[in-house]
Write a protein that holds these residues in place. Sequence first.
Motif, PDB file in Angstrom:
ATOM      1  N   VAL A   3       0.843  -1.206   0.000  1.00 29.49           N
ATOM      2  CA  VAL A   3       0.000   0.000   0.000  1.00 29.49           C
ATOM      3  C   VAL A   3       0.874   1.251   0.000  1.00 29.49           C
ATOM      4  O   VAL A   3       0.611   2.221  -0.724  1.00 29.49           O
ATOM      5  CB  VAL A   3      -0.951  -0.015   1.219  1.00 29.49           C
ATOM      6  CG1 VAL A   3      -1.723   1.298   1.303  1.00 29.49           C
ATOM      7  CG2 VAL A   3      -1.920  -1.181   1.120  1.00 29.49           C
ATOM      8  N   ARG A   4       1.928   1.241   0.812  1.00 22.75           N
ATOM      9  CA  ARG A   4       2.831   2.380   0.869  1.00 22.75           C
ATOM     10  C   ARG A   4       3.498   2.640  -0.482  1.00 22.75           C
ATOM     11  O   ARG A   4       3.554   3.770  -0.966  1.00 22.75           O
ATOM     12  CB  ARG A   4       3.905   2.106   1.941  1.00 22.75           C
ATOM     13  CG  ARG A   4       5.098   3.032   1.920  1.00 22.75           C
ATOM     14  CD  ARG A   4       4.754   4.429   2.405  1.00 22.75           C
ATOM     15  NE  ARG A   4       4.387   4.410   3.806  1.00 22.75           N
ATOM     16  CZ  ARG A   4       3.909   5.471   4.456  1.00 22.75           C
ATOM     17  NH1 ARG A   4       3.727   6.611   3.803  1.00 22.75           N
ATOM     18  NH2 ARG A   4       3.585   5.391   5.731  1.00 22.75           N
ATOM     19  N   GLU A   5       4.000   1.570  -1.117  1.00 25.69           N
ATOM     20  CA  GLU A   5       4.655   1.731  -2.413  1.00 25.69           C
ATOM     21  C   GLU A   5       3.675   2.193  -3.485  1.00 25.69           C
ATOM     22  O   GLU A   5       4.022   2.993  -4.354  1.00 25.69           O
ATOM     23  CB  GLU A   5       5.306   0.407  -2.837  1.00 25.69           C
ATOM     24  CG  GLU A   5       6.491  -0.003  -1.986  1.00 25.69           C
ATOM     25  CD  GLU A   5       7.613   1.016  -2.042  1.00 25.69           C
ATOM     26  OE1 GLU A   5       7.813   1.623  -3.108  1.00 25.69           O
ATOM     27  OE2 GLU A   5       8.282   1.207  -1.019  1.00 25.69           O
ATOM     28  N   ALA A   6       2.432   1.682  -3.424  1.00 28.05           N
ATOM     29  CA  ALA A   6       1.430   2.106  -4.399  1.00 28.05           C
ATOM     30  C   ALA A   6       1.118   3.595  -4.248  1.00 28.05           C
ATOM     31  O   ALA A   6       1.007   4.330  -5.241  1.00 28.05           O
ATOM     32  CB  ALA A   6       0.163   1.278  -4.235  1.00 28.05           C
ATOM     33  N   ALA A   7       0.990   4.047  -3.003  1.00 25.67           N
ATOM     34  CA  ALA A   7       0.702   5.470  -2.767  1.00 25.67           C
ATOM     35  C   ALA A   7       1.851   6.348  -3.254  1.00 25.67           C
ATOM     36  O   ALA A   7       1.631   7.366  -3.929  1.00 25.67           O
ATOM     37  CB  ALA A   7       0.449   5.694  -1.282  1.00 25.67           C
ATOM     38  N   ASN A   8       3.072   5.962  -2.933  1.00 27.30           N
ATOM     39  CA  ASN A   8       4.235   6.755  -3.382  1.00 27.30           C
ATOM     40  C   ASN A   8       4.337   6.780  -4.904  1.00 27.30           C
ATOM     41  O   ASN A   8       4.691   7.809  -5.501  1.00 27.30           O
ATOM     42  CB  ASN A   8       5.517   6.171  -2.789  1.00 27.30           C
ATOM     43  CG  ASN A   8       5.604   6.370  -1.292  1.00 27.30           C
ATOM     44  OD1 ASN A   8       4.965   7.273  -0.740  1.00 27.30           O
ATOM     45  ND2 ASN A   8       6.368   5.527  -0.615  1.00 27.30           N
ATOM     46  N   PHE A   9       4.024   5.641  -5.534  1.00 29.67           N
ATOM     47  CA  PHE A   9       4.088   5.580  -6.990  1.00 29.67           C
ATOM     48  C   PHE A   9       3.048   6.507  -7.623  1.00 29.67           C
ATOM     49  O   PHE A   9       3.349   7.235  -8.582  1.00 29.67           O
ATOM     50  CB  PHE A   9       3.846   4.134  -7.443  1.00 29.67           C
ATOM     51  CG  PHE A   9       3.955   3.929  -8.923  1.00 29.67           C
ATOM     52  CD1 PHE A   9       5.190   3.763  -9.531  1.00 29.67           C
ATOM     53  CD2 PHE A   9       2.821   3.907  -9.728  1.00 29.67           C
ATOM     54  CE1 PHE A   9       5.290   3.574 -10.899  1.00 29.67           C
ATOM     55  CE2 PHE A   9       2.910   3.719 -11.096  1.00 29.67           C
ATOM     56  CZ  PHE A   9       4.153   3.555 -11.681  1.00 29.67           C
ATOM     57  N   LYS A  10       1.846   6.497  -7.085  1.00 24.92           N
ATOM     58  CA  LYS A  10       0.796   7.356  -7.632  1.00 24.92           C
ATOM     59  C   LYS A  10       1.110   8.829  -7.424  1.00 24.92           C
ATOM     60  O   LYS A  10       0.867   9.662  -8.309  1.00 24.92           O
ATOM     61  CB  LYS A  10      -0.543   6.997  -6.987  1.00 24.92           C
ATOM     62  CG  LYS A  10      -1.059   5.621  -7.368  1.00 24.92           C
ATOM     63  CD  LYS A  10      -2.262   5.211  -6.537  1.00 24.92           C
ATOM     64  CE  LYS A  10      -2.700   3.787  -6.857  1.00 24.92           C
ATOM     65  NZ  LYS A  10      -3.817   3.338  -5.990  1.00 24.92           N
ATOM     66  N   LEU A  11       1.662   9.163  -6.263  1.00 26.05           N
ATOM     67  CA  LEU A  11       2.036  10.556  -6.017  1.00 26.05           C
ATOM     68  C   LEU A  11       3.172  10.989  -6.932  1.00 26.05           C
ATOM     69  O   LEU A  11       3.212  12.132  -7.404  1.00 26.05           O
ATOM     70  CB  LEU A  11       2.451  10.733  -4.555  1.00 26.05           C
ATOM     71  CG  LEU A  11       1.336  10.616  -3.508  1.00 26.05           C
ATOM     72  CD1 LEU A  11       1.926  10.644  -2.116  1.00 26.05           C
ATOM     73  CD2 LEU A  11       0.315  11.739  -3.674  1.00 26.05           C
ATOM     74  N   LYS A  12       4.096  10.084  -7.192  1.00 27.38           N
ATOM     75  CA  LYS A  12       5.232  10.406  -8.045  1.00 27.38           C
ATOM     76  C   LYS A  12       4.798  10.753  -9.456  1.00 27.38           C
ATOM     77  O   LYS A  12       5.377  11.642 -10.101  1.00 27.38           O
ATOM     78  CB  LYS A  12       6.204   9.224  -8.062  1.00 27.38           C
ATOM     79  CG  LYS A  12       7.431   9.437  -8.922  1.00 27.38           C
ATOM     80  CD  LYS A  12       8.343   8.223  -8.884  1.00 27.38           C
ATOM     81  CE  LYS A  12       9.566   8.423  -9.775  1.00 27.38           C
ATOM     82  NZ  LYS A  12      10.452   7.231  -9.765  1.00 27.38           N
ATOM     83  N   TYR A  13       3.778  10.055  -9.942  1.00 27.77           N
ATOM     84  CA  TYR A  13       3.319  10.276 -11.314  1.00 27.77           C
ATOM     85  C   TYR A  13       2.034  11.117 -11.377  1.00 27.77           C
ATOM     86  O   TYR A  13       1.272  11.023 -12.332  1.00 27.77           O
ATOM     87  CB  TYR A  13       3.117   8.936 -12.013  1.00 27.77           C
ATOM     88  CG  TYR A  13       4.428   8.257 -12.331  1.00 27.77           C
ATOM     89  CD1 TYR A  13       5.158   8.599 -13.462  1.00 27.77           C
ATOM     90  CD2 TYR A  13       4.960   7.321 -11.462  1.00 27.77           C
ATOM     91  CE1 TYR A  13       6.370   7.999 -13.741  1.00 27.77           C
ATOM     92  CE2 TYR A  13       6.186   6.706 -11.731  1.00 27.77           C
ATOM     93  CZ  TYR A  13       6.879   7.054 -12.870  1.00 27.77           C
ATOM     94  OH  TYR A  13       8.075   6.464 -13.132  1.00 27.77           O
ATOM     95  N   GLY A  14       1.802  11.916 -10.343  1.00 24.45           N
ATOM     96  CA  GLY A  14       0.725  12.899 -10.378  1.00 24.45           C
ATOM     97  C   GLY A  14      -0.666  12.328 -10.237  1.00 24.45           C
ATOM     98  O   GLY A  14      -1.642  13.006 -10.581  1.00 24.45           O
TER      99      GLY A  14
END
Length: 672
Positions: free
Chosen positions: A447-458
């Motif tokens: 969940v943490r990695e998914a959130a960071n990935f989504k934030l990284k790509y806007g």
Amino acid sequence: MASGGGSVASLWTEVNRCGQNGDFTRALKALSKILHEVKDDVTALHCKIVCLVQNGSFKEALNVMNVSSKVLGSDLVVFEKAYCEYRLNRVESALKTIEGASEQTDKLKELYGQVLYRLERYDECKAVYTDLIRNSQDEYEEERKTNLSAVVAAMSQWEKGSLDDLGLPETTYELCYNAACTLIGQGQLTEALNKLRQAEELCRVSLSEDSDVTEEDIESELAVIHSQMAYIMQLQGRTEEALQLYNQVIKLKPSDVGLLAVTANNIITINKDQNVFDSKKKVKLTNAEGVEYKLARKQLQAIDFNKALLAMYTNQGDQCRKLSSSLQSQNPGHPRPVLIQVAQLCREKQHNKAIELLQQFSDQHPESASGIKLTMAQLYLTQGHVTKACDILRSIEDFKHKQGMVSALVTMYTHEEDIDSAIDVFSQAIQFYQSKQPGSASHLALVREAANFKLKYGRKKEAISDLEQLWKQNTNDIHTLAQLISAYSLVDTDKAKSLSKHLPSPDTMAFNVDVDELENSHGANYVRKKAAKVTGENLPKEQGQGEIKKKRKKKKGKLPKNCDPKATPDPERWMPMRERTYYRGKKKGKKKEQIGKGTQGATAGASPELDASKTASSPPTSPRPGSASGSAPAGGGGSSNVVPPRQQKPAASGATRKKVPQKKKKGGKGGW
């Protein structure tokens, strides 16, 4: 009749004496004479069979039993028949003979255990030997325990199951060796190596007590222990030591063809694709007669696999395909023969055909499809088909939700700029862990990695649900709360304001940090300048009096030496010469003037007025020494203005050229 009876009695005496002396060949001659006198003597037939077995004539003994089966019956020689079949490697027939016996004697049970061991039915074999040890007391108890320890070692090597401690002693080197093999099967390599050293010491001590045993005999007996030591070293990565020990065993030329075959095979595995000539010599030892009866099925299978790989490394494509096809027919569900064929096809640059072969095997054997599909994905990646590789990886049910697989898929999709598919991979993995392991470390990490990935790509709107889930798990996580507020600020400002109330105050967030101490610490890159002390000369000025800043005079830029200030500069002077509009390129084919070259006195670049052959008034012959030439008037004075050739200087086309200093040659003195 009386004389015949006397002769038979004396012949029986001879048989008895030869049997006690171990001279079974002379006993056979006496028995043949007895059977000549009394054709159907059951005792004589039985003794003849025993003598033939003792001499190793198993086929002849079996033939006598088959011919005289009516006289002997079925139970009298059942042990001898089963033993002959066992020694002739007719193991299945021996098993039927033993199971068809009306009474199971101890010696028949002993043979039954040997037959079950050869058939690799280890559980039944273990039960037979355990029963024999429990219910018999004789001088063969130590041998039975040795056989039982060999069964336990084989189970740990080939079946990989949990074993009970049977409390077997380790008083002999055979028992110690079998205990070491058991430890190898359990993965305890260091303990197994120590146990083998102990077995080696016991072997030397026990054999040295016999005066008839030579040092060569001792080394031959130790060969199997040394080979097993080398195997452990190979597993530990100490290949140089293992190879040295293997070669020592090969040089001894032990009589055990099974030991030679295993040692040679292990040397081939160390050589791999190097030292192929040595591997081709060693592979001949694996083809010795009788090897198939000395080794377990998995050992023979490993040797055949290595033969196919060696054929591939030696560029014998047809031989490699032949061996791998044979292996596949013998082991239809085993993936390794197919992988060898695929490797050979890849060496031949037939990648599409290799992928088709892998797909076909995967469809036919779904239980082995995981490793096959990983190989397919690797082949697609080598060809640059990243999306196809991702599709194959996502079809592997056993691995597709593993963290490593999720990471690989996200990386590949990101490389292809397919962010939606990468987010979909995260979503499926999170749903899987939500249903199977909710709240686990793996679940929250995804969940943490998914959130960071989504934030990284806007994708802040899509990251809100993941961030909320993380924050509910740990409300003290300020970093997650800040990310959540940042994401809500684009969607719902009121929600962002309400969440911002959960942020701690600046006072609670402040740290007791001594700034001066931090700046003066070792490794500080920036140090704040301290205020200068105020002296009498530098008193502060009164209010309202502004500081008068001195204006620095701008220095005029220096112009080039040959610059004409009145001329308009070239507007294209900042561009490279090749990009300027008036650049016409270098004229090809124009040879440079050869100045100062040639023989002494040559004037290749002399002006035309010095060339007497080009003047109209020059005679066809060369002028006499001292006469004027060229365009000088005929009635001139006695001296001429023409400079002689040896005093002429070469005409330069432009400005005087500077000499380019020659670089010194590297390499030291006396170099060529």
